[in-house]
Write an enzyme that holds these catalytic residues in place. Structure first.
Site, short mmCIF file in Angstrom:
data_model
loop_
_atom_site.label_atom_id
_atom_site.label_comp_id
_atom_site.label_asym_id
_atom_site.label_seq_id
_atom_site.Cartn_x
_atom_site.Cartn_y
_atom_site.Cartn_z
N LYS A 53 0.83 -1.21 0.00
CA LYS A 53 0.00 0.00 0.00
C LYS A 53 0.87 1.26 0.00
O LYS A 53 0.62 2.20 -0.76
CB LYS A 53 -0.95 -0.01 1.22
CG LYS A 53 -2.07 -1.03 1.09
CD LYS A 53 -2.85 -1.25 2.40
CE LYS A 53 -3.92 -2.32 2.19
NZ LYS A 53 -4.63 -2.67 3.44
N GLN A 97 -4.86 -1.51 9.65
CA GLN A 97 -4.85 -2.81 9.01
C GLN A 97 -5.51 -3.85 9.92
O GLN A 97 -5.24 -3.90 11.12
CB GLN A 97 -3.40 -3.21 8.67
CG GLN A 97 -3.27 -4.51 7.90
CD GLN A 97 -3.84 -4.44 6.49
OE1 GLN A 97 -3.91 -3.37 5.88
NE2 GLN A 97 -4.27 -5.58 5.97
N ASP A 120 -10.96 3.22 4.23
CA ASP A 120 -11.46 1.83 4.14
C ASP A 120 -12.98 1.79 3.99
O ASP A 120 -13.54 0.76 3.61
CB ASP A 120 -11.10 1.06 5.41
CG ASP A 120 -9.93 0.12 5.25
OD1 ASP A 120 -9.70 -0.36 4.12
OD2 ASP A 120 -9.25 -0.15 6.26
N1 GUN Z 1 -7.34 -6.71 5.95
C1 GUN Z 1 -7.74 -7.40 4.86
N2 GUN Z 1 -8.36 -6.58 3.98
C2 GUN Z 1 -8.34 -5.36 4.53
C3 GUN Z 1 -8.82 -4.08 4.09
O1 GUN Z 1 -9.40 -3.91 3.01
N3 GUN Z 1 -8.61 -3.05 4.95
C4 GUN Z 1 -8.00 -3.21 6.15
N4 GUN Z 1 -7.86 -2.15 6.93
N5 GUN Z 1 -7.55 -4.37 6.59
C5 GUN Z 1 -7.71 -5.44 5.77
#
Ligand code: GUN
Length: 295
Positions: A53, A97, A120
């Site tokens: 990311k 996350q 998100d």
């Molecule tokens: N863990 C797995 N997918 C995601 C996501 O789209 N966002 C976040 N914050 N954590 C994740």
């Protein structure tokens, strides 16, 4: 043989658009969009994801930072950090996350993120806005990245018009993928069923779906004979399995070769949904920055 939906190419196109718009924003306002990704603990898959990311953010001109907090970070300390990031006008996007360590209450953390910075789309206010919108894809909302990416891939195959009236089965009911996926499909005039681990006659229900979205995290659970002839299959699963040679490889939730023999179009793993998720996060960060600047 099915059309292979090229998520890498579609994601690269979206990132190029985001990069151009980030440049435009910077020239007009002097502001560089900034994304902070918080990672609590040492989950190995999460470490890989957050690094990707941050690297992809840099490539489109977004300032992306990973803040790593120790596994024993208290909920109180995490909430205090979020409050500081919420108050910092140079930060436009905040992502915590998941999964979080079991001691920390996930819902309390997601509710502590400023909804305007919630890239998100997991804050209850943003979840509510998504479900309440009649056309969530056109409402300028911060939408969850993985389902948003899945919708863009479906549109490359079927177009907006082609989605209308189709039947979809979403396999999985998580807050990250299954539930928001259902909301976005419904908002595109698709007739949606959400199936899960307690659903009876799962294979039979899958066989009736013109669109199948698999998001259960079980390697190759969906077999070829679960696929309706001519269906469009979106495989959200990213599962690492061991190979006979002692190595490992990534597979989806769908047995790819079997399914490709019956589907009209299918996403590969890797190279399907995964790259779209990250590109959509960058798109959301740009959107959040613009909004915060009143644009
Ligand atoms: N863990 C797995 N997918 C995601 C996501 O789209 N966002 C976040 N914050 N954590 C994740």
């Amino acid at each position: 043989m099915a059309q292979i939906i090229d998520g890498r190419a579609r994601a690269a196109a979206l990132r190029a658009r985001v990069a151009a718009e980030v440049t435009e924003l910077r020239q007009r306002t002097g502001v560089v969009p900034r994304l902070v990704v918080l990672l609590v603990g040492e989950d190995p898959a999460s470490r890989v994801y957050v690094r990707t990311k941050a690297r992809m953010a840099a490539e489109v001109g977004i300032e992306g930072e990973v803040e790593r907090l120790p596994a024993d970070t208290s909920e109180q300390a995490l909430l205090a950090r979020l409050a500081a990031l919420n108050a910092d006008p140079s930060v436009h996007g905040i992502l915590v996350q998941l999964p979080l360590p079991a001691r920390i209450r996930g819902p309390a953390v997601l509710e502590a993120i400023d909804p305007a910075k919630d890239v998100d789309g997991f804050h209850p206010l943003n979840v509510g806005r998504m479900w309440a919108a009649s056309r969530p894809l056109d409402a300028g909302l911060l939408l969850p990245c993985t389902p948003l990416g899945c919708m863009m891939l479906l549109e490359t195959v079927l177009g907006r018009e082609g989605l209308r009236g189709k039947s979809a089965l979403v396999l999985g009911r998580s807050n990250i993928v299954g539930k928001p996926m259902a909301a976005l499909l419904l908002g595109a005039d698709v007739t949606v069923t959400v199936a899960h681990s307690r659903t009876r006659d799962l294979a039979e229900r899958c066989r009736r779906a013109e669109i199948l979205v698999a998001a259960v995290g079980r390697p190759e659970m969906v077999r070829g004979d679960w696929i309706r002839e001519g269906a469009v299959v979106i495989d959200v699963g990213i599962n690492r399995i061991e190979t006979a040679e002692g190595g490992s490889r990534l597979v989806g939730d769908v047995a790819f070769a079997e399914a490709a023999a019956r589907a009209a179009a299918i996403t590969p793993v890797p190279g399907g949904v995964g790259p779209m998720t990250v590109a959509c996060l960058l798109y959301n960060t740009l959107l959040a920055a613009r909004r915060q600047l009143g644009l």
